[in-house]
Design a protein around this motif. Structure first.
Motif: not given
Length: 310
Positions: A44-66
């Motif tokens: 574990x590097x850090x724990x934080x409140x989830x920031x805005x996740x940018x959705x992008x097309x053509x990513x692996x099915x398990x990836x919510x975004x970046x």
């Protein structure tokens, strides 16, 4: 479970220095049900409140975004997609656990985190007859003082499911008709599969174990058999490859046991771990490993093993 806080982050920074203490540090978290999950603090590097996740097309099915984190773009993976929770659960992904292992940095979305606990490795057991379809993603089970069970995640397997497994490249085989073999120990099923892929391409025979305790029992049996036959063990066993963190007995203790037993003289021990920090490397060297190689780069592993097998 409580929300993440700065004290928790301070704890993570401090406790990453405890590698090799024969204890496991686990960060407890929830996915919105009564089940308790855990991840090794060293990853574990850090724990934080989830920031805005940018959705992008053509990513692996398990990836919510970046997300952008301190100048780096990292993938975000929702653990709910890979763990069969059954029944009702709160789908909130309010908390992000940023992890670093196996040369990858990624964020795991969870409902909430609780605290860090410390348990002895011999109290961390491999899962037996897992129910609920979570075979493979749970690498170990331990028990809290109040009797509740904690399922410890196989994060290498989760990463492989979300992003895909590393492709094993073409590898030149070792020119030898040698009947000797390598023995390796790793609790991650995806890691064992990758190691087998590399060794098969190298043309090296191998035996394996799923944790340190199982490895030590098998190695002692091999040593006893060689002793009975009146020959040194290194005539058949070429090298031992061990993970660092494993249920029941970690790789540091396994290495110390091997190095303290004269029957294993002349057999190099290589630590192969997703914990690639200098602190973990130093702990491996202090335990007596002959060399330390980070997971999982097939060519780096081959380059490490080849001279030792020459």
């Amino acid at each position: 479970m409580s929300e993440p806080n700065t004290n928790l982050l301070d704890d993570i920074d401090a406790r990453t220095k405890l590698a090799g203490s024969n204890k496991m540090e686990i960060l407890l978290f929830s996915l919105g049900t009564h089940e308790i999950f855990g991840i090794n603090v060293f990853k574990v590097r850090e724990v934080t409140h989830t920031p805005h996740v940018t959705k992008t097309p053509n990513v692996p099915t398990g990836v919510e975004g970046f997300i952008s984190l301190r100048g780096n773009i990292i993938p975000v993976i929702s653990l709910i997609n890979f763990i069969n929770l059954g029944g009702q659960h709160d789908c909130s992904n309010a908390t992000l656990i940023v992890t670093e292992f196996s040369r990858h940095t990624q964020g795991f979305l969870v409902h909430s985190v609780d605290r860090i606990i410390r348990v002895d490795w011999d109290k961390v057991k491999p899962p037996q007859n897992m129910l609920g379809g979570n075979e493979g993603v749970i690498t170990a089970i331990t028990e809290l003082p109040d009797g509740r069970l904690v399922s410890i995640l196989d994060v290498e397997q989760l990463l492989a499911l979300a992003i895909g497994e590393d492709v094993i490249p073409e590898i030149a085989a070792i020119e030898s008709d040698d009947e000797r073999f390598i023995f390796f120990a790793d609790d991650s099923s995806v890691a064992r599969k990758a190691i087998v892929g590399v060794l098969d391409r190298m043309g090296v025979k191998h035996q394996q174990a799923g944790n340190g305790h199982e490895a030590w029992e098998k190695l002692k049996s091999l040593a006893a058999r060689a002793q009975q036959d009146g020959r040194p063990l290194h005539d058949s066993l070429r090298l031992i490859l061990t993970d660092a963190e494993m249920p029941e007995m970690d790789g540091y203790v396994l290495t110390k046991n091997i190095k303290a037993d004269r029957r294993f003289e002349g057999i190099p021990v290589v630590m192969h771990s997703s914990l690639s920090s200098q602190a973990n490397r130093n702990m491996g060297l202090q335990a007596g490993v002959d060399t330390y190689v980070p997971k999982f780069d097939p060519l780096v592993l081959v380059d490490t093993l080849r001279p030792l097998l020459a």
